[in-house]
Design a protein around this motif. Sequence first.
Motif, PDB file in Angstrom:
ATOM      1  N   ASN A 161       0.783  -1.293  -0.133  1.00  0.00           N
ATOM      2  CA  ASN A 161      -0.108  -0.144   0.049  1.00  0.00           C
ATOM      3  C   ASN A 161       0.788   1.191  -0.128  1.00  0.00           C
ATOM      4  O   ASN A 161       0.370   2.201  -0.566  1.00  0.00           O
ATOM      5  N   GLU A 162       1.907   1.171   0.806  1.00  0.00           N
ATOM      6  CA  GLU A 162       2.906   2.565   0.784  1.00  0.00           C
ATOM      7  C   GLU A 162       3.294   2.632  -0.533  1.00  0.00           C
ATOM      8  O   GLU A 162       3.883   3.671  -0.963  1.00  0.00           O
ATOM      9  N   THR A 163       3.891   1.757  -1.099  1.00  0.00           N
ATOM     10  CA  THR A 163       4.679   1.579  -2.366  1.00  0.00           C
ATOM     11  C   THR A 163       3.770   2.208  -3.493  1.00  0.00           C
ATOM     12  O   THR A 163       3.705   2.917  -4.351  1.00  0.00           O
ATOM     13  N   GLU A 164       2.318   1.401  -3.181  1.00  0.00           N
ATOM     14  CA  GLU A 164       1.342   1.993  -4.342  1.00  0.00           C
ATOM     15  C   GLU A 164       1.183   3.575  -4.453  1.00  0.00           C
ATOM     16  O   GLU A 164       0.824   4.328  -5.142  1.00  0.00           O
ATOM     17  N   SER A 165       0.778   3.767  -2.909  1.00  0.00           N
ATOM     18  CA  SER A 165       0.474   5.199  -2.758  1.00  0.00           C
ATOM     19  C   SER A 165       1.648   6.244  -3.126  1.00  0.00           C
ATOM     20  O   SER A 165       1.449   7.173  -3.672  1.00  0.00           O
ATOM     21  N   HIS A 166       3.055   5.677  -2.906  1.00  0.00           N
ATOM     22  CA  HIS A 166       4.156   6.608  -3.472  1.00  0.00           C
ATOM     23  C   HIS A 166       4.197   6.741  -4.866  1.00  0.00           C
ATOM     24  O   HIS A 166       4.214   7.843  -5.507  1.00  0.00           O
ATOM     25  N   VAL A 167       3.789   5.818  -5.596  1.00  0.00           N
ATOM     26  CA  VAL A 167       3.792   5.728  -7.212  1.00  0.00           C
ATOM     27  C   VAL A 167       2.622   6.685  -7.585  1.00  0.00           C
ATOM     28  O   VAL A 167       2.800   7.303  -8.462  1.00  0.00           O
ATOM     29  N   ILE A 168       1.477   6.515  -7.179  1.00  0.00           N
ATOM     30  CA  ILE A 168       0.323   7.672  -7.283  1.00  0.00           C
ATOM     31  C   ILE A 168       0.592   8.809  -7.221  1.00  0.00           C
ATOM     32  O   ILE A 168       0.386   9.604  -7.870  1.00  0.00           O
ATOM     33  N   ALA A 169       1.341   9.210  -5.992  1.00  0.00           N
ATOM     34  CA  ALA A 169       1.737  10.596  -5.639  1.00  0.00           C
ATOM     35  C   ALA A 169       2.913  11.045  -6.720  1.00  0.00           C
ATOM     36  O   ALA A 169       2.731  12.340  -7.150  1.00  0.00           O
ATOM     37  N   LYS A 170       3.541  10.126  -7.099  1.00  0.00           N
ATOM     38  CA  LYS A 170       4.598  10.538  -8.178  1.00  0.00           C
ATOM     39  C   LYS A 170       3.938  10.808  -9.380  1.00  0.00           C
ATOM     40  O   LYS A 170       4.349  11.973 -10.075  1.00  0.00           O
ATOM     41  N   GLU A 171       3.016  10.058  -9.961  1.00  0.00           N
ATOM     42  CA  GLU A 171       2.398  10.251 -11.052  1.00  0.00           C
ATOM     43  C   GLU A 171       1.440  11.667 -11.108  1.00  0.00           C
ATOM     44  O   GLU A 171       1.563  12.284 -12.074  1.00  0.00           O
ATOM     45  N   LEU A 172       1.039  11.922  -9.968  1.00  0.00           N
ATOM     46  CA  LEU A 172      -0.080  13.054  -9.874  1.00  0.00           C
ATOM     47  C   LEU A 172       0.962  14.448  -9.755  1.00  0.00           C
ATOM     48  O   LEU A 172       0.748  15.360 -10.421  1.00  0.00           O
ATOM     49  N   SER A 173       2.254  14.169  -9.368  1.00  0.00           N
ATOM     50  CA  SER A 173       3.055  15.166  -9.179  1.00  0.00           C
ATOM     51  C   SER A 173       3.569  15.332 -10.571  1.00  0.00           C
ATOM     52  O   SER A 173       3.614  16.837 -11.020  1.00  0.00           O
TER      53      SER A 173
END
Length: 77
Positions: A4-16
């Motif tokens: 979940n943390e990894t997925e959240s990090h990837v999503i945050a990076k994509e949004l950025s």
Amino acid sequence: TYTNETESHVIAKELSLLERHKLEALTAQRKKIYVMSRFDEKSISEISTELSISPRTVENHLFVSRREIREFIKQCI
């Protein structure tokens, strides 16, 4: 939890990345004000003083740029 943390990090990076992509399409003044507010963490009064424009103008530019970026990201999701 690690997944979940990894997925959240990837999503945050994509949004950025989406945010920065749309940022390039803003007018020069809006881009400058948005960057000063969002990334340089300057207040409306600091931006107003530095750019020699009224605080209300800064607020208007921030309102429009945030709305444009938010709408762009919604379309991409």
